[in-house]
Write a protein that holds these residues in place. Structure first.
Motif, PDB file in Angstrom:
ATOM      1  N   GLU A   1     -97.967  13.362   9.425  1.00 43.05           N
ATOM      2  CA  GLU A   1     -97.372  12.030   9.531  1.00 43.05           C
ATOM      3  C   GLU A   1     -95.856  12.099   9.408  1.00 43.05           C
TER       4      GLU A   1
ATOM      5  N   ALA B   1     -87.949   9.051   7.173  1.00 42.97           N
ATOM      6  CA  ALA B   1     -89.202   9.523   7.755  1.00 42.97           C
ATOM      7  C   ALA B   1     -89.641  10.852   7.149  1.00 42.97           C
TER       8      ALA B   1
ATOM      9  N   TYR C   1     -94.534   7.031   7.582  1.00 44.98           N
ATOM     10  CA  TYR C   1     -94.559   5.615   7.953  1.00 44.98           C
ATOM     11  C   TYR C   1     -94.822   4.723   6.747  1.00 44.98           C
TER      12      TYR C   1
ATOM     13  N   ALA D   1     -93.266  10.913  12.269  1.00 46.55           N
ATOM     14  CA  ALA D   1     -92.327   9.831  11.961  1.00 46.55           C
ATOM     15  C   ALA D   1     -90.877  10.286  12.148  1.00 46.55           C
TER      16      ALA D   1
ATOM     17  N   SER E   1     -90.554  -0.485  13.046  1.00 50.47           N
ATOM     18  CA  SER E   1     -91.093   0.755  12.495  1.00 50.47           C
ATOM     19  C   SER E   1     -89.959   1.634  11.956  1.00 50.47           C
ATOM     20  N   ILE E   2     -90.201   2.908  11.851  1.00 50.93           N
ATOM     21  CA  ILE E   2     -89.250   3.822  11.214  1.00 50.93           C
ATOM     22  C   ILE E   2     -87.998   3.975  12.072  1.00 50.93           C
TER      23      ILE E   2
ATOM     24  N   VAL F   1     -97.385   4.897  14.857  1.00 48.10           N
ATOM     25  CA  VAL F   1     -97.732   4.497  13.494  1.00 48.10           C
ATOM     26  C   VAL F   1     -99.226   4.651  13.263  1.00 48.10           C
TER      27      VAL F   1
END
Length: 321
Positions: A259, A118, A123, A263, A111-112, A231
């Motif tokens: 978001e 970010a 994401y 993130a 993931s990030i 996520v």
């Protein structure tokens, strides 16, 4: 390193018409780190094609697809612009279904990771990476059907009096390059990459890393047990739905403020807890074991991909001569 590629799902109101998987015929392409201390290093990546071969296959696919489109009566599409290459076609809106694209990239395997990334893309970093390297264009429904062969309901199976090839002109191109449709070809690299992650997430040390990351996130008032939960962001979904119901509107083509904030906190907590270093070491160890156990089929897959790259090179050579 596997660059970002789209995973296509075509949806109607009641039916999933195409399941997730790497975009049909899209080769893995990467610059290959050699040190296991590099978080981008993946043992299974040795069985992917390098960047240049990946681009060669993409260019040959669209070259052949353009010829096919010309044969089907789309004269203006016979010589498509290939610099940059088009994105994978999306079905026009209002035509009985919609295409939903998920994006996968080894850069975001855990993931990030980068707070600055970010802040910009939430994401959706893999999508942004893919769209930076491709040109997005709109297709009419007949063009879309001719290119992809993704039929829904009563979609016509012919255009300009010509039958659309199985899986469209792009499918025909892939068969010419690979000798068979990649959609029908089992890819052990992808299977083992997924298997490694699943096994790694069950490792006690990985679970401990999840707990440390989760504790860090709680300090920022986020209650996620794992990065995968972040996520998904069910809490954000609920807040955004509430905002829409209250009449608020936003550009859904961009990640929401909620978001991007989540993130960013996620990436910072990964840095503070050493999360990536921990889970990457587990992932590499498992991948090395899987490579040793499946070396024969991995070698076979690599030969298949290399053969496709050679055929693609020949297609482009013929085009230029």
């Amino acid at each position: 390193m596997r660059r970002a590629v789209p995973l296509l799902v075509v949806l109607t109101s009641a039916l999933v018409l195409a399941g997730c998987g790497r975009q049909p015929g899209t080769p893995a392409s990467h610059g290959r780190p050699t040190s296991s201390n590099d978080s981008a290093f993946q043992p299974l990546a040795a069985y992917d094609l390098p960047d240049e071969d990946g681009r060669t296959i993409e260019r040959a696919r669209w070259t052949l697809a353009g010829r096919c489109m010309g044969r089907l009566g789309f004269d203006g599409l016979q010589n498509l612009a290939l610099d940059p290459l088009p994105t994978w076609p999306q079905r026009p809106s209002g035509t009985g279904a919609f295409s939903m694209f998920l994006y996968a990239s080894d850069d975001f395997r855990y993931s990030i990771q980068d707070p600055k990334e970010a802040e910009r893309h939430g994401y959706h970093g893999a999508q942004a990476d893919y769209e930076r390297r491709h040109s997005k264009r709109k297709w009419t429904l007949p063009q879309y059907l001719a290119l992809t062969g993704e039929f829904v309901g009563d979609d016509p199976k012919s255009v300009h009096g010509h039958r659309i090839p199985e899986r469209g002109c792009l499918g025909e191109a892939d068969r010419a390059i690979y000798g068979a449709s990649p959609q029908d070809h089992r890819n052990p690299v992808l299977e083992l990459e997924t298997k490694s992650l699943r096994q790694g997430m069950r490792d006690p040390v990985w679970k401990k890393a999840d707990k440390a990351w989760s504790g860090c996130m709680r300090a920022s008032r986020y209650h996620y047990a794992t990065p995968e939960d972040a996520v998904t962001g069910s809490d954000r979904t609920a807040q955004e739905l509430k905002a829409r119901l209250s009449g608020q509107r936003r550009d859904t083509s961009e990640p929401s403020v909620l978001e991007r904030k989540a993130a960013t906190a996620d990436a910072r907590c990964k840095q503070r807890t050493g999360y990536i270093r921990t889970v990457h070491a587990i992932d590499v160890r498992i991948q090395k074991r899987l490579v040793a156990e499946h070396r024969t089929e991995l070698d076979k897959q690599l030969r298949w991909e290399r053969d496709a790259a050679r055929k693609a090179h020949d297609v482009l050579e013929d085009q230029s001569s």
